[in-house]
Design an enzyme around this catalytic site. Structure first.
Site, PDB file in Angstrom:
ATOM      1  N   ASP A 137       0.824  -1.208   0.000  1.00 41.29           N
ATOM      2  CA  ASP A 137       0.000   0.000   0.000  1.00 41.29           C
ATOM      3  C   ASP A 137       0.866   1.270   0.000  1.00 41.29           C
ATOM      4  O   ASP A 137       2.097   1.192  -0.013  1.00 41.29           O
ATOM      5  CB  ASP A 137      -0.935  -0.063   1.222  1.00 41.29           C
ATOM      6  CG  ASP A 137      -2.318   0.482   0.931  1.00 41.29           C
ATOM      7  OD1 ASP A 137      -2.444   1.342   0.038  1.00 41.29           O
ATOM      8  OD2 ASP A 137      -3.281   0.061   1.599  1.00 41.29           O
ATOM      9  N   TRP A 151      -2.728   3.524  -5.872  1.00 41.44           N
ATOM     10  CA  TRP A 151      -3.992   4.172  -6.280  1.00 41.44           C
ATOM     11  C   TRP A 151      -3.846   4.986  -7.574  1.00 41.44           C
ATOM     12  O   TRP A 151      -4.568   5.970  -7.781  1.00 41.44           O
ATOM     13  CB  TRP A 151      -4.512   5.094  -5.165  1.00 41.44           C
ATOM     14  CG  TRP A 151      -4.332   4.578  -3.791  1.00 41.44           C
ATOM     15  CD1 TRP A 151      -4.805   3.389  -3.303  1.00 41.44           C
ATOM     16  CD2 TRP A 151      -3.633   5.199  -2.706  1.00 41.44           C
ATOM     17  NE1 TRP A 151      -4.439   3.243  -1.991  1.00 41.44           N
ATOM     18  CE2 TRP A 151      -3.731   4.338  -1.595  1.00 41.44           C
ATOM     19  CE3 TRP A 151      -2.936   6.406  -2.566  1.00 41.44           C
ATOM     20  CZ2 TRP A 151      -3.146   4.633  -0.367  1.00 41.44           C
ATOM     21  CZ3 TRP A 151      -2.365   6.706  -1.331  1.00 41.44           C
ATOM     22  CH2 TRP A 151      -2.469   5.831  -0.253  1.00 41.44           C
ATOM     23  N   GLY A 152      -2.897   4.612  -8.430  1.00 45.28           N
ATOM     24  CA  GLY A 152      -2.739   5.323  -9.711  1.00 45.28           C
ATOM     25  C   GLY A 152      -2.003   6.644  -9.597  1.00 45.28           C
ATOM     26  O   GLY A 152      -1.944   7.405 -10.566  1.00 45.28           O
ATOM     27  N   GLU A 153      -1.408   6.912  -8.444  1.00 45.79           N
ATOM     28  CA  GLU A 153      -0.744   8.217  -8.272  1.00 45.79           C
ATOM     29  C   GLU A 153       0.651   8.245  -8.901  1.00 45.79           C
ATOM     30  O   GLU A 153       1.197   7.218  -9.282  1.00 45.79           O
ATOM     31  CB  GLU A 153      -0.671   8.547  -6.772  1.00 45.79           C
ATOM     32  CG  GLU A 153      -2.055   8.839  -6.234  1.00 45.79           C
ATOM     33  CD  GLU A 153      -2.040   9.425  -4.831  1.00 45.79           C
ATOM     34  OE1 GLU A 153      -0.964   9.637  -4.262  1.00 45.79           O
ATOM     35  OE2 GLU A 153      -3.152   9.651  -4.326  1.00 45.79           O
ATOM     36  N   ASP A 192     -10.037   3.637  -4.019  1.00 45.85           N
ATOM     37  CA  ASP A 192     -10.745   2.445  -3.538  1.00 45.85           C
ATOM     38  C   ASP A 192     -12.152   2.342  -4.129  1.00 45.85           C
ATOM     39  O   ASP A 192     -12.877   3.330  -4.224  1.00 45.85           O
ATOM     40  CB  ASP A 192     -10.888   2.488  -2.007  1.00 45.85           C
ATOM     41  CG  ASP A 192      -9.569   2.206  -1.316  1.00 45.85           C
ATOM     42  OD1 ASP A 192      -8.517   2.222  -1.985  1.00 45.85           O
ATOM     43  OD2 ASP A 192      -9.607   1.971  -0.101  1.00 45.85           O
TER      44      ASP A 192
HETATM   45  C1  GAL Z   1      -6.119   1.374   1.020  1.00 47.28           C
HETATM   46  C2  GAL Z   1      -6.194   0.355  -0.113  1.00 47.28           C
HETATM   47  C3  GAL Z   1      -7.286  -0.631   0.211  1.00 47.28           C
HETATM   48  C4  GAL Z   1      -6.981  -1.318   1.531  1.00 47.28           C
HETATM   49  C5  GAL Z   1      -6.764  -0.280   2.621  1.00 47.28           C
HETATM   50  C6  GAL Z   1      -6.261  -0.901   3.919  1.00 47.28           C
HETATM   51  O1  GAL Z   1      -5.105   2.265   0.768  1.00 47.28           O
HETATM   52  O2  GAL Z   1      -6.441   1.016  -1.310  1.00 47.28           O
HETATM   53  O3  GAL Z   1      -7.427  -1.562  -0.834  1.00 47.28           O
HETATM   54  O4  GAL Z   1      -5.833  -2.115   1.386  1.00 47.28           O
HETATM   55  O5  GAL Z   1      -5.835   0.704   2.232  1.00 47.28           O
HETATM   56  O6  GAL Z   1      -6.082   0.039   4.934  1.00 47.28           O
END
Ligand code: GAL
Length: 387
Positions: free
Chosen positions: A131, A166-168, A188
């Site tokens: 992440d 996230w595509g950033e 998300d």
């Molecule tokens: C976000 C991610 C989600 C999930 C979440 C967990 O950044 O995009 O898919 O993993 O964190 O905290």
């Protein structure tokens, strides 16, 4: 059936705990999912990775600097859980983060990348979702993905690397070279039609950025959730979707070459959910070995249709062509495919024999054009053969 394909050749298929369970995870849930993968046919359909997302560890590392699985949630430990999953012929996935902390505030892998990769290998991990929260400002995300990729590739075990920024930071431009096998390109997903539509439309002109060994990940599936999540963000637009919308969601992700990671509670999945998730014709399109992106065609007359009515065309390795007729708008539409537009002029003397992947039956043989009427939020996916 054991899968001996090279790591990341086709989009990953599996289940991830986040969409439905967030922090409310434990080893019994993961074992139940593994059992159901086998008994309900998910494994035979191609699903193999069972991934624990955020919230699995204690809030502090141990005195040696190692991550520690939360003993209240995972009393038998991660190695035992991995063994359980492996005995069923399935694969085990875990989660960490580029930054000092994960998004939910647990320890991240920053400056512990090689140590954590070794620990994951010892535990028998086969997949790591990585992440993007709490990234220190002074260092680039690109470098940190390269770092973990190198750590994983040298940890002594094959571990599929699933990047999630996230595509950033123009991720398309550097992610393939970093060594990641898949990469999140969007924010998300939410269990809501508007979210599905927004994510799909955002990736329509990115077909050249997906392919074998580095797949564009549109986020986990919400098929079968029906608004049932303890995740406030994902459930924030109450109500979930209807089965047609879930069907369209699954068809979009399949055609666009996204990994197919189930996000619902499969212990409660109804028949409609199973029929969508295990549709063998859609899965075959998604898993096609050449891994080509799907290109978009706008239906005629172009001035009439907004961007939410389109066709996706994916050339398959056996010469067939998959065509998805997508109507994401709120009104029924006729969507006309002129065969000329996919490289088949009338003068070629060739027709297309069409097979309906949802109904799983032949539609017939057509010359020059095919113009189905598609209800709102719905789709038709055909596999076309030249005859
Ligand atoms: C976000 C991610 C989600 C999930 C979440 C967990 O950044 O995009 O898919 O993993 O964190 O905290």
């Amino acid at each position: 059936m054991e899968n001996n394909k090279p790591l990341g050749l086709t989009p990953a298929m599996g289940w991830n705990s986040w969409n439905t369970f967030t922090w409310d995870i434990n080893e019994q849930l993961i074992r139940d999912v593994a059992d159901l993968f086998v008994s309900e046919g998910y494994k035979d359909a191609g699903y193999e990775y069972i991934v624990i997302d955020d919230c699995w560890s204690l809030k502090e590392r141990d005195s040696a600097g190692n991550l520690v699985a939360d003993p209240a949630k995972f009393p038998s430990g991660m190695r035992a859980l991995a063994d359980y999953i492996h005995e069923k012929g399935l694969k085990f996935g875990m989660y960490s983060c580029v930054g000092t902390h994960t998004c939910a505030g647990y320890p991240g892998s920053f400056e512990h990348e090689f140590q954590d990769a070794r620990l994951f290998a010892e535990w028998g991990v086969d997949f790591l979702k990585y992440d993007y929260c709490f990234k220190p400002r002074h260092i680039s995300g690109e470098l940190l993905y390269k770092r973990m990729s190198l750590a994983l590739k040298n940890c002594g075990r094959d571990i599929l690397f699933s990047a999630c920024n996230w595509g950033e930071d123009n991720v398309y431009q550097w992610i393939r070279e970093s060594g990641a096998h898949m990469y999140r390109s969007t924010v998300d997903i939410q269990d809501h039609w508007d979210s599905i539509k927004k994510l799909a439309l955002s990736q329509l002109d990115k077909e050249c950025y997906t392919g074998s060994f580095c797949h564009n990940d549109l986020d986990m599936l919400v098929v079968g959730m029906y608004g049932g999540s303890n995740n406030n963000f994902i459930a924030s637009q109450i109500g979930g979707c209807n089965d047609n919308e879930y069907k369209t969601h699954f068809a979009l992700w399949s055609m666009m070459g996204s990994p197919l990671m189930i996000g619902c509670d499969i212990r409660k999945a109804n028949q409609a959910t199973k029929d969508i998730l295990m549709n063998k014709d859609l899965i075959a399109i998604n898993q096609d070995l050449e891994g080509r992106g799907a290109y978009r065609i706008k239906p005629e007359p172009q001035w009439f249709h907004a961007e939410d009515v389109f066709m996706l065309v994916k050339v398959l390795s056996d010469g067939d062509i998959a065509v998805g007729f997508f109507n994401l708008s709120d009104r029924q539409r006729e969507i006309s495919l002129l065969f000329w537009d996919i490289g088949l002029p009338y003068a070629s003397g060739t027709s297309l024999s069409l097979y309906d992947c949802w109904e799983q039956k032949e539609i017939g043989v057509f010359k020059e054009r095919f113009s189905p009427v598609v209800p709102a939020h719905d789709c038709l996916v055909v596999r076309a053969k030249l005859v």
